[in-house]
Design a protein around this motif. Sequence first.
Motif, PDB file in Angstrom:
ATOM      1  N   LYS A   1      12.686  26.134 -47.754  1.00 41.27           N
ATOM      2  CA  LYS A   1      12.741  26.288 -46.285  1.00 41.27           C
ATOM      3  C   LYS A   1      12.820  24.909 -45.630  1.00 41.27           C
ATOM      4  O   LYS A   1      13.608  24.672 -44.706  1.00 41.27           O
ATOM      5  N   THR A   2      12.020  23.958 -46.121  1.00 45.87           N
ATOM      6  CA  THR A   2      11.995  22.610 -45.549  1.00 45.87           C
ATOM      7  C   THR A   2      13.339  21.909 -45.766  1.00 45.87           C
ATOM      8  O   THR A   2      13.847  21.233 -44.867  1.00 45.87           O
ATOM      9  N   LEU A   3      13.930  22.099 -46.965  1.00 46.47           N
ATOM     10  CA  LEU A   3      15.203  21.453 -47.267  1.00 46.47           C
ATOM     11  C   LEU A   3      16.302  21.978 -46.349  1.00 46.47           C
ATOM     12  O   LEU A   3      17.173  21.231 -45.893  1.00 46.47           O
TER      13      LEU A   3
ATOM     14  N   GLY B   1      14.387  21.792 -42.258  1.00 47.74           N
ATOM     15  CA  GLY B   1      13.648  20.588 -41.876  1.00 47.74           C
ATOM     16  C   GLY B   1      12.156  20.876 -41.791  1.00 47.74           C
ATOM     17  O   GLY B   1      11.710  22.001 -42.034  1.00 47.74           O
ATOM     18  N   ILE B   2      11.369  19.827 -41.434  1.00 45.97           N
ATOM     19  CA  ILE B   2       9.915  19.969 -41.433  1.00 45.97           C
ATOM     20  C   ILE B   2       9.433  20.731 -40.212  1.00 45.97           C
ATOM     21  O   ILE B   2       9.843  20.483 -39.089  1.00 45.97           O
ATOM     22  N   ASP B   3       8.535  21.677 -40.522  1.00 48.94           N
ATOM     23  CA  ASP B   3       7.993  22.554 -39.509  1.00 48.94           C
ATOM     24  C   ASP B   3       6.553  22.101 -39.255  1.00 48.94           C
ATOM     25  O   ASP B   3       5.693  22.250 -40.101  1.00 48.94           O
TER      26      ASP B   3
ATOM     27  N   THR C   1       8.481  27.307 -49.508  1.00 52.75           N
ATOM     28  CA  THR C   1       8.327  26.315 -48.435  1.00 52.75           C
ATOM     29  C   THR C   1       9.265  25.128 -48.665  1.00 52.75           C
ATOM     30  O   THR C   1       9.850  24.580 -47.717  1.00 52.75           O
ATOM     31  N   LEU C   2       9.407  24.737 -49.949  1.00 53.35           N
ATOM     32  CA  LEU C   2      10.266  23.609 -50.290  1.00 53.35           C
ATOM     33  C   LEU C   2      11.711  23.897 -49.870  1.00 53.35           C
ATOM     34  O   LEU C   2      12.350  23.087 -49.180  1.00 53.35           O
TER      35      LEU C   2
END
Length: 320
Positions: free
Chosen positions: A256-258, A261-263, A253-254
């Motif tokens: 993916k977020t980097l 962006g935030i989902d 998730t980290l």
Amino acid sequence: MDTNKKTIDIIVPCYNEEDVLNLFYTESSKVTEAISDYNCRYIFVDDGSRDKTLSILRELAEKHSNVNYISFSRNFGKEAAMYAGLDNSTGDYVVIMDADLQHPPSMIPDMIEGIKEGYDCCAARRTTRKGEAPIRSFFSSMFYKVNQKMTNIDLVQGAVDFRIMTRDMVNSVLALSERQRFSKGIFAWVGFKTKWLPYENVERPLGTTKWSFWGLFKYAISGITSFSITPLRTVTGMGFFISIFAFIYIIFTLIKTLIFGIDVPGYVTTLSAILFLGGIIELSIGILGEYVANIYMEVKNRPIYILKDTNLPLGGKKHE
Ligand code: UDP
Ligand code: MG
């Protein structure tokens, strides 16, 4: 009583058995009177019955010199009754059997044969469960399967508490003085050579069963927790795998977020994770609790039974 002969003590736990006791004695003494090479003695254990069980036992004891009884101060359960019987027995051999004639007395001579063949124990095994609710048979066979997987003692399917044992084996059983008793497991745990005699289930002629479904369920749980720590290991294993999974998921998730962006959505995932983990945590605490409860009961070191009345010499065994 012929003092040259060896003695067999027949232990009979009784809880509210007023309907069947006289019939039991008539039927079983037909068999025991025919046994000529041993003295047979009865030790009835009145497990705090609320009916006329004790007065019937007193009458039987007055009429027949081979009848002894011990009576508890309250109902302690069949396990305690069997323990008390063994604890107060002095015979060279000991038979344990139910009062309701579901354990056919006619098998006693065959059991004695087993002992003569050199076995330490000869026990009955039910091959059918005729007359029993199918749901009860189903849970019972489930229990044997689960128990087999979790403990390394070998419980025999259909084994009942009807057996003859040598004094050596009885002493070993008594040496396991745990409070939370699960005799089927204890008999298997002490070892010794056991011969199994198959028989067909017999329905109770009179009276009713003393087991409720809930009672049997608790008995099954104690059967597992008193002989196995597999449930505790399973909890550890479960925690380990969930942690690894969580760790991988966090990294994923980290990253993916980097990158993306935030989902924002994720309500269902979050809720599922919380509920799932909540369930597992509750279950784990429950399993842990079962063992803590066992420790608690053992540490208190209370007597397994309290004797109120007996016709045995010295008022039964003295208890510390
Ligand atoms: N029993 C006992 N204390 C109890 C419950 C049962 O001593 O709290 C005795 C009961 O009198 C009988 C034997 O244990 O001699 C087996 O009980 P039951 O027939 O009710 O069990 P089932 O045969 O249905 O398994
Ligand atoms: Mg019965």
